[in-house]
Scaffold this motif. Sequence first.
Motif, PDB file in Angstrom:
ATOM      1  N   TYR A 795       0.842  -1.194   0.000  1.00 10.27           N
ATOM      2  CA  TYR A 795       0.000   0.000   0.000  1.00 10.27           C
ATOM      3  C   TYR A 795       0.875   1.242   0.000  1.00 10.27           C
ATOM      4  CZ  TYR A 795       1.155   0.324   4.985  1.00 10.27           C
ATOM      5  OH  TYR A 795       1.821   0.420   6.175  1.00 10.27           O
ATOM      6  N   ASN A 796       0.269   2.360  -0.348  1.00 12.32           N
ATOM      7  CA  ASN A 796       0.936   3.666  -0.327  1.00 12.32           C
ATOM      8  C   ASN A 796       0.720   4.322   1.044  1.00 12.32           C
ATOM      9  OD1 ASN A 796       0.711   6.874  -0.938  1.00 12.32           O
ATOM     10  ND2 ASN A 796       2.217   5.897  -2.292  1.00 12.32           N
ATOM     11  N   THR A 797       1.696   5.106   1.481  1.00 11.16           N
ATOM     12  CA  THR A 797       1.607   5.730   2.809  1.00 11.16           C
ATOM     13  C   THR A 797       0.385   6.621   2.960  1.00 11.16           C
ATOM     14  OG1 THR A 797       3.085   7.456   2.013  1.00 11.16           O
ATOM     15  CG2 THR A 797       4.092   5.632   3.213  1.00 11.16           C
ATOM     16  N   HIS A 798      -0.164   7.147   1.824  1.00  9.50           N
ATOM     17  CA  HIS A 798      -1.366   7.976   1.904  1.00  9.50           C
ATOM     18  C   HIS A 798      -2.569   7.169   2.380  1.00  9.50           C
ATOM     19  CE1 HIS A 798       1.120  10.526  -0.740  1.00  9.50           C
ATOM     20  NE2 HIS A 798       0.394  11.524  -0.262  1.00  9.50           N
ATOM     21  N   ASN A 799      -2.500   5.844   2.250  1.00  9.68           N
ATOM     22  CA  ASN A 799      -3.610   4.972   2.644  1.00  9.68           C
ATOM     23  C   ASN A 799      -3.310   4.203   3.933  1.00  9.68           C
ATOM     24  OD1 ASN A 799      -3.272   4.440  -0.741  1.00  9.68           O
ATOM     25  ND2 ASN A 799      -5.006   5.611   0.053  1.00  9.68           N
ATOM     26  N   GLU A 800      -2.284   4.644   4.652  1.00 13.68           N
ATOM     27  CA  GLU A 800      -1.863   3.926   5.863  1.00 13.68           C
ATOM     28  C   GLU A 800      -2.950   3.927   6.928  1.00 13.68           C
ATOM     29  OE1 GLU A 800       2.017   3.664   8.836  1.00 13.68           O
ATOM     30  OE2 GLU A 800       1.961   5.097   7.183  1.00 13.68           O
ATOM     31  N   GLN A 801      -3.710   5.001   7.023  1.00  9.47           N
ATOM     32  CA  GLN A 801      -4.764   5.073   8.037  1.00  9.47           C
ATOM     33  C   GLN A 801      -5.813   3.983   7.805  1.00  9.47           C
ATOM     34  OE1 GLN A 801      -6.679   8.892   8.280  1.00  9.47           O
ATOM     35  NE2 GLN A 801      -8.067   8.272   9.897  1.00  9.47           N
ATOM     36  N   TRP A 802      -6.196   3.768   6.535  1.00  6.92           N
ATOM     37  CA  TRP A 802      -7.178   2.727   6.218  1.00  6.92           C
ATOM     38  C   TRP A 802      -6.629   1.345   6.561  1.00  6.92           C
ATOM     39  CZ3 TRP A 802      -7.587  -1.597   3.143  1.00  6.92           C
ATOM     40  CH2 TRP A 802      -8.874  -2.095   2.939  1.00  6.92           C
ATOM     41  N   VAL A 803      -5.359   1.131   6.280  1.00  4.59           N
ATOM     42  CA  VAL A 803      -4.748  -0.168   6.559  1.00  4.59           C
ATOM     43  C   VAL A 803      -4.730  -0.449   8.059  1.00  4.59           C
ATOM     44  CG1 VAL A 803      -2.604  -1.486   6.432  1.00  4.59           C
ATOM     45  CG2 VAL A 803      -3.390  -0.161   4.451  1.00  4.59           C
ATOM     46  N   THR A 804      -4.298   0.547   8.853  1.00  2.00           N
ATOM     47  CA  THR A 804      -4.152   0.336  10.303  1.00  2.00           C
ATOM     48  C   THR A 804      -5.493   0.324  11.028  1.00  2.00           C
ATOM     49  OG1 THR A 804      -3.793   2.714  10.594  1.00  2.00           O
ATOM     50  CG2 THR A 804      -1.835   1.318  10.335  1.00  2.00           C
ATOM     51  N   GLU A 805      -6.484   1.104  10.517  1.00  2.00           N
ATOM     52  CA  GLU A 805      -7.758   1.212  11.214  1.00  2.00           C
ATOM     53  C   GLU A 805      -8.814   0.232  10.691  1.00  2.00           C
ATOM     54  OE1 GLU A 805      -7.351   6.004  12.200  1.00  2.00           O
ATOM     55  OE2 GLU A 805      -9.058   5.233  11.062  1.00  2.00           O
ATOM     56  N   GLN A 806      -8.656  -0.230   9.454  1.00  3.21           N
ATOM     57  CA  GLN A 806      -9.667  -1.103   8.879  1.00  3.21           C
ATOM     58  C   GLN A 806      -9.117  -2.509   8.609  1.00  3.21           C
ATOM     59  OE1 GLN A 806     -12.846  -0.539   8.237  1.00  3.21           O
ATOM     60  NE2 GLN A 806     -13.060   1.665   8.572  1.00  3.21           N
ATOM     61  N   LEU A 807      -8.067  -2.581   7.815  1.00  2.00           N
ATOM     62  CA  LEU A 807      -7.583  -3.884   7.359  1.00  2.00           C
ATOM     63  C   LEU A 807      -6.991  -4.714   8.491  1.00  2.00           C
ATOM     64  CD1 LEU A 807      -7.111  -5.701   4.872  1.00  2.00           C
ATOM     65  CD2 LEU A 807      -4.825  -4.672   4.708  1.00  2.00           C
ATOM     66  N   LEU A 808      -6.046  -4.151   9.261  1.00  2.00           N
ATOM     67  CA  LEU A 808      -5.364  -4.924  10.295  1.00  2.00           C
ATOM     68  C   LEU A 808      -6.332  -5.441  11.366  1.00  2.00           C
ATOM     69  CD1 LEU A 808      -2.001  -2.999  10.750  1.00  2.00           C
ATOM     70  CD2 LEU A 808      -2.454  -5.073   9.436  1.00  2.00           C
ATOM     71  N   PRO A 809      -7.221  -4.587  11.910  1.00  2.00           N
ATOM     72  CA  PRO A 809      -8.156  -5.120  12.928  1.00  2.00           C
ATOM     73  C   PRO A 809      -9.021  -6.249  12.395  1.00  2.00           C
ATOM     74  CG  PRO A 809      -8.119  -2.718  12.979  1.00  2.00           C
ATOM     75  CD  PRO A 809      -7.347  -3.111  11.782  1.00  2.00           C
ATOM     76  N   ASN A 810      -9.487  -6.151  11.138  1.00  2.00           N
ATOM     77  CA  ASN A 810     -10.379  -7.173  10.596  1.00  2.00           C
ATOM     78  C   ASN A 810      -9.678  -8.473  10.267  1.00  2.00           C
ATOM     79  OD1 ASN A 810     -13.348  -6.323   9.997  1.00  2.00           O
ATOM     80  ND2 ASN A 810     -12.122  -4.479   9.617  1.00  2.00           N
ATOM     81  N   LEU A 811      -8.364  -8.423  10.062  1.00  2.00           N
ATOM     82  CA  LEU A 811      -7.634  -9.650   9.760  1.00  2.00           C
ATOM     83  C   LEU A 811      -6.908 -10.223  10.968  1.00  2.00           C
ATOM     84  CD1 LEU A 811      -6.106  -8.903   6.235  1.00  2.00           C
ATOM     85  CD2 LEU A 811      -8.255 -10.039   6.811  1.00  2.00           C
ATOM     86  N   GLU A 812      -6.362  -9.358  11.834  1.00  2.00           N
ATOM     87  CA  GLU A 812      -5.548  -9.842  12.957  1.00  2.00           C
ATOM     88  C   GLU A 812      -6.342 -10.015  14.249  1.00  2.00           C
ATOM     89  OE1 GLU A 812      -2.392  -7.005  13.207  1.00  2.00           O
ATOM     90  OE2 GLU A 812      -1.105  -8.126  11.834  1.00  2.00           O
ATOM     91  N   GLN A 813      -7.430  -9.240  14.398  1.00  2.00           N
ATOM     92  CA  GLN A 813      -8.122  -9.237  15.684  1.00  2.00           C
ATOM     93  C   GLN A 813      -9.501  -9.898  15.625  1.00  2.00           C
ATOM     94  OE1 GLN A 813      -8.150  -5.180  17.075  1.00  2.00           O
ATOM     95  NE2 GLN A 813      -5.986  -4.872  16.546  1.00  2.00           N
ATOM     96  N   ASN A 814     -10.159  -9.831  14.482  1.00  2.00           N
ATOM     97  CA  ASN A 814     -11.485 -10.425  14.358  1.00  2.00           C
ATOM     98  C   ASN A 814     -11.330 -11.882  13.915  1.00  2.00           C
ATOM     99  OD1 ASN A 814     -12.510  -7.966  15.048  1.00  2.00           O
ATOM    100  ND2 ASN A 814     -13.031  -7.360  12.950  1.00  2.00           N
ATOM    101  N   GLY A 815     -11.669 -12.788  14.729  1.00  2.00           N
ATOM    102  CA  GLY A 815     -11.503 -14.196  14.383  1.00  2.00           C
ATOM    103  C   GLY A 815     -12.381 -15.085  15.268  1.00  2.00           C
TER     104      GLY A 815
END
Length: 940
Positions: A795-815
Amino acid sequence: MDVIFYLVCLVLFISTYSPCLGVLRKHCDIIEHGYFDTYSTRMPLDFGGFDKLNFSLAAVCKSYKASVIEDLEEVPEATDWLFLKLFHVSIKPQAFAHLTNLSYIYIAGNFVISPVAFKGLKKLSVLWLEQSGIKTINGLDLRGLHMLQEFKLKDFPFSSLNKSIFDNLHQLRHLILDNNSIETLSSVTQYLPKLESLEGLSLISNNITTYRETDCLFSEHPTGNIGHIHFNITYLNIDGIQSFRIENNSLCNFPKLSFFKLSMGYSALKDLQKSGIQVVESFSFTNSQFSSFYICIYVSLFRIQELQLAKNHIKVINTANGSCSILRSLDLSFNSIKTVAASQMKNLKKVKELNLSNNKINTIEICPENVFMALVYLNLEFNYLSFLTQDQFKCLIHLKALSLKNNKIQTIENNSFRGMVMLEVLHLDSNNLYSLDVFAFAGLFSLKQLSLSENFLEEINDWAFKDLRKLEEIALGFKYMVPMFWSRYMESLKKMSLKTLDTSMTIDSEFFNLFNAFESLSIDSLCVLIDECDDFPFYKVKELYLRSINSLLCYSLGFENALHKFTNLEKIYLIADVSSQPEGNILNSALGNLTKLSFFHLENKNKRDDGSALNLTKLLLGLESLQILHLVNSGIEDYGSNVLFRDLKSVTFLMIESEKIYRFPDNMFSDMVNLKYVFFPETNFYCKCDLSWLTQWVKYEKQALFLDFYDQPCFVNAQIQHFDLVPFLEENCNTELGLIAFIATLVSTLIFMSISLFYESIWWYILYIFYIIKCWLNNKHRKGDHYEYDVFVSYNTHNEQWVTEQLLPNLEQNGPPFFKVCIHNRDFEIGRDIVENIVDSIYSSRWTICIITRSYLQSNWCSLEIRMATYRLLAERKDSLILIFLDNIPTEELQYYHRLTKILDKKTYVKWPEDGDGQQLFWARLRKVIASHKEDFQEP
């Protein structure tokens, strides 16, 4: 030795195989004088009058190179006129050595010039240098320029100039110094005694605020009682400073002038009589503040024959004192004069040219009692005259040209022009005339040109033009078209222009048969009806100008289209609504009957880009004599028709202006065997690789020239993205055919080296293999299908907020399951090579997810990551790549990124939804795909 041999073969291949290396840059447009004179106004350059010189072959060059020599190699030896627009360029010694025929050179821009750059130019007669950046010209050497007659320096400080150059300019006649920070006249004139042939000196927009007595130069060897130097200068222009002083005898070196121009205040004007100037044939005072000017005093004082007083705020014409008996020309244009009285004109009876245009004149008495004026030319346009009275111009028995255009004239009384027996040209355009009475133009027996366009005529007396037996040209503006009985006395008429505000105009054929010399017709009306087409003399018309027209119809033949009946036409200038329906379109007739047509200008008056109503298969068929074709906003977006230009074998100049072209195939010019120039001003092509043939055509075509090609724009999205066409094609349209040809030429032992040197894409393959091997060595203990990470996120650094706030929680924490995710700013090994980190992370992860946004597509590192992921996809032959689009990017915009386009053609991708329900479904689908290591990802 074998390696050296193959390297030599490689070099030879590179030098001969040009498609691999892009287009040879051409920055010079070469154009003959006849075409240049017609179309130079459309070039985005200011020639400042330099284009008015009498030349044969012109070269216009724009260069961004460090040295201009390479660009000048494109210029033919026969070129005699050269304009250079330079941007941070160095002009090297003898840069023009092969252009021995050059007579005129104009160099403008930001440049450094070698002292001997012009060596060998023995025919050079005019040299202009205009600097916009570097403020020095040290060491300029003009030796050998024996024919130089005009030298202009603009925006160079005169103090930086090596004055020894004047020692060599023995034929110089005019020296122009413009904005050179000159503060005293003598700082220039002290060098002029060396210029024995100098006749003109222009010091424009400099810093001379006072002409000092010490500026008068004295000779070392005085003759008689005269000790000061008399230059041969007869032309002196010191324009540009409005407030200065003139001390006694300060201009003593210029006693007799044929032309003198300056801007000054009234107080400085009084000092002129003591300045040392004795005679001035032509005097020009401009941009000053004279409410009144004692014309005849200064005429008699300096023996002025031509006096120019434009733009001086003069309110009153003052001729009371002094004598104007030798005055022949007077220009009082762009002042504030309201009235002209006979008493003022009495002392101007010997004047032959009088310009009173652009004033506020509402009353004029041009004729003193019992006095005949010598006027030959009188200009009264752009004033406030509202009527003309009987015998108003009776004293102008010698007048040949009178312009009254752009006034407010509503009434012309009978016999207003009586006495003007020599008048040949009369302009009454853009007034408020509604009717013409029986004797409106009585007595104009010599009139050849009458212009009444842009009026509101509703009535013309049948006898109004009975004295105009020699009339050759007439232009009329109607509110409602009236019968043409007024034209029955115009046997000599050659040109007619008709315009009506009504929706239609009827042309009476019987009157056109009376015009024995008729050859040019101009019509401005929506619909034109010819009453009897069987009787109308179509064969007489050689030039046809149709403006704002939708249809030209034969009334007697059931409203048949009449355009094709002008069988002797040589020139058509057509402004029409080409978007109208086919049955009403003026062009949907057989233009092929116009076998003598040599010029065709077609302009769509409907500003919408819509040429769909044109029949492109028939539009230009049969025009085998056509030499110049000019299309303006025609609405033709697709030039794919293989018959559109098929018959244009004689065309020499093709101009397509103000268009958007979506398709322009590679056979467009194949039938134009005599084509010399192609010019597409303000035209945009659609950015696509189908236009790659144009670059090769420009490079190899020897007979025809594509003017201004390297500034030609193209568009991806009509509102957002625009590019320069040539760089776009070079960067994005290298074909794989070049790679195939390249490999076939070399032996197998040099394939790897040649590809890595000359093809960027192959370099990435090499880089990829290198890091794969390194990665394999680092992970050789890994067994089976074990991966350190489930997902690597690109990803590009301009989209880092979406990655950290949306993608990571849904893949690493929701299970469960909980996925292990690798991202660069958290998991890359510090101190390790970044490319190695990328490759290792991709191969250590089961899946690679690419977050596609506009900022991602523009990032070099993101481009590297998606390249590596793609190569892995090809190498392992199993699905390991997921594309997620955060931005809604149109397909047309994605075509610019052709590598991504190739991936999208083979893989399904997902888009980030805006609504909450859609996002829940998005995460469920994504988690399912990542959890399934054996099923291929498919978007439902």
